[in-house]
Design an enzyme around this catalytic site. Structure first.
Site, mmCIF file in Angstrom:
data_model
loop_
_atom_site.group_PDB
_atom_site.id
_atom_site.type_symbol
_atom_site.label_atom_id
_atom_site.label_comp_id
_atom_site.label_asym_id
_atom_site.label_seq_id
_atom_site.Cartn_x
_atom_site.Cartn_y
_atom_site.Cartn_z
ATOM 1 N N HIS A 130 0.841 -1.192 0.000
ATOM 2 C CA HIS A 130 0.000 0.000 0.000
ATOM 3 C C HIS A 130 0.881 1.249 0.000
ATOM 4 O O HIS A 130 2.052 1.202 0.374
ATOM 5 C CB HIS A 130 -0.924 0.009 1.217
ATOM 6 C CG HIS A 130 -2.029 -0.996 1.115
ATOM 7 N ND1 HIS A 130 -3.250 -0.697 0.567
ATOM 8 C CD2 HIS A 130 -2.080 -2.308 1.477
ATOM 9 C CE1 HIS A 130 -4.014 -1.766 0.598
ATOM 10 N NE2 HIS A 130 -3.338 -2.761 1.145
ATOM 11 N N HIS A 131 0.309 2.365 -0.446
ATOM 12 C CA HIS A 131 1.048 3.628 -0.456
ATOM 13 C C HIS A 131 0.978 4.246 0.929
ATOM 14 O O HIS A 131 -0.054 4.181 1.608
ATOM 15 C CB HIS A 131 0.443 4.583 -1.483
ATOM 16 C CG HIS A 131 1.355 5.694 -1.883
ATOM 17 N ND1 HIS A 131 1.636 6.761 -1.050
ATOM 18 C CD2 HIS A 131 2.073 5.907 -3.006
ATOM 19 C CE1 HIS A 131 2.461 7.588 -1.663
ATOM 20 N NE2 HIS A 131 2.758 7.097 -2.850
ATOM 21 N N ALA A 132 2.097 4.843 1.335
ATOM 22 C CA ALA A 132 2.144 5.416 2.682
ATOM 23 C C ALA A 132 1.276 6.656 2.831
ATOM 24 O O ALA A 132 0.818 6.971 3.931
ATOM 25 C CB ALA A 132 3.591 5.758 3.042
ATOM 26 N N TYR A 172 -4.688 2.890 -2.435
ATOM 27 C CA TYR A 172 -3.529 2.723 -3.309
ATOM 28 C C TYR A 172 -2.781 1.493 -2.807
ATOM 29 O O TYR A 172 -2.073 1.554 -1.820
ATOM 30 C CB TYR A 172 -2.637 3.961 -3.236
ATOM 31 C CG TYR A 172 -1.618 4.103 -4.350
ATOM 32 C CD1 TYR A 172 -1.634 5.213 -5.188
ATOM 33 C CD2 TYR A 172 -0.639 3.143 -4.563
ATOM 34 C CE1 TYR A 172 -0.703 5.373 -6.198
ATOM 35 C CE2 TYR A 172 0.296 3.298 -5.573
ATOM 36 C CZ TYR A 172 0.266 4.404 -6.394
ATOM 37 O OH TYR A 172 1.185 4.563 -7.394
#
Length: 375
Positions: A222-224, A229
């Site tokens: 996942h995107h931080a 996302y």
């Protein structure tokens, strides 16, 4: 048509990944690359594994189109000097100071048209200059490992990111120096360190941390800082990576994929910052819908919604990727163990095919090159 670097002679004292990656790009463009290897052993990347028809996967990837010359440069620099006298480019990624110990420290003065490229771990000076520099070590020093992986466990990148970064900056630096020589008639010196090359790739986490006060959180796939996302799973186990980055895509995703347009206006989810703050609740909503779909059904909805997504593929699935097949991006390359598949280089020159020559056996071209030099 001949490659754009036809007639350019590159002499390479190289090993492992960074140097060979840079010079292979030059070979693909038509340069003649003569690779100097240790007698009997060669580039130690030859021995990394035996997975490709009895050959190293790293070596066949990095060394197609080159000529292999066995030469003990510590005992006899005569042949090496003769090669450098004819070379346009001299590339080396030996230990710091090794070239000077060979008596080649003043090439800029004696060979004004020569382009030299020195690739090192940490640079030619500073307190770290003599440290050994392997990819994992540089990934660690540059902070990449600290932001990669899951919340509970850091991880290195699954490819040689530091080596590849250094190789690409060496390649682009050499091309720039060749262009400048065409205008001025003079060569130049290019220096690339793995730490600084990977440091350039660390620009986003550097600024985020320096000016935001904390590093981006490790978030697995996942995107931080963006949601949704990352990886989501359909009911049949198909893993899809979503990349929703703007309001239009978020609204379209809710209306067309989730069939829940009201979710886009929910105060918990109506902005990216709100979605990040309520990521667990957001994921529960998404999973409740995607879990009832098959992979093909989910893909059809995503395509209809015109949002960013991708299928999470294995390496084997990538090797059979339909887009690469449809664009005819695979070629056959000869190796001492037999023919193998190889991707065309990413930069395509319209009307001109990349060279993509054979992978050399150790010392295959020694006698030929010696005769050419007059020995």
């Amino acid at each position: 048509m001949p490659g754009p670097l036809q007639g350019v002679l590159v002499v390479a004292l190289e090993q492992a990944v960074a140097g060979p990656f840079a010079t292979r790009q030059l070979a693909d463009l038509g340069a003649r690359v003569i690779k100097i290897e240790r007698p009997g052993a060669g580039d130690f990347a030859r021995g990394y594994d035996r997975t490709v028809l009895g050959q190293s996967s790293h070596f066949v990837w990095l060394n197609r189109g080159k000529e292999s010359v066995e030469l003990d440069v510590k005992r006899d620099t005569t042949v090496l000097r003769a090669l450098i006298d004819r070379a346009d480019v001299f590339v080396q990624n030996l230990a710091p100071g090794a070239v000077s110990r060979l008596g080649l420290g003043s090439l800029a003065e004696t060979h004004p048209r020569l382009i030299t490229c020195d690739i090192s771990g940490y640079g030619p000076d500073g307190s770290y200059r003599d440290r050994k520099a392997y990819d994992l070590l540089i990934q660690s020093e540059a902070g990449l490992v600290s932001i990669t992986g899951s919340p509970d466990q850091p991880a290195k990148a699954g490819i040689a990111a530091a080596d590849i970064a250094a190789g690409m900056y060496a390649y682009s630096g050499i091309l720039t120096a060749l262009y400048e020589r065409e205008r001025t008639g003079r060569g130049g010196a290019v220096e690339v360190s793995m730490l600084e090359a990977l440091g350039e790739w660390m620009g986003f986490p550097f600024y985020y941390t320096t000016y935001g006060g904390s590093a981006p959180a490790r978030s697995g796939v996942h995107h931080a800082t963006i949601a949704p996302y990352g990886a989501y799973r359909a009911g049949d186990g198909t893993v899809i990576q979503l990349g929703i980055q703007n309001k239009r895509e978020w609204q379209s995703f809710c209306a067309t994929v989730l069939l829940m347009p009201h979710v886009a206006a929910d105060a918990r989810f109506d902005s990216n910052s709100a979605r990040l703050a309520h990521r667990a609740e957001l994921d529960a909503v998404i999973d409740s819908v995607l879990g009832g779909l098959t992979g093909p059904e989910l893909v059809a909805r995503l395509e209809s919604a015109r949002v960013a997504f991708a299928q999470q593929r294995t390496v084997a699935e990538f090797a059979a990727h339909p887009q690469l097949r449809e664009r005819d991006r695979w070629r056959t390359v000869s190796t001492p163990g037999g023919d193998i598949r190889a991707l065309l280089p990413p930069a395509t020159f319209r009307g001109r095919e990349a060279e993509m020559g054979a992978v050399p056996a150790l010392g295959q071209h020694t006698e030929e090159v010696l005769r050419w030099l007059g020995f």
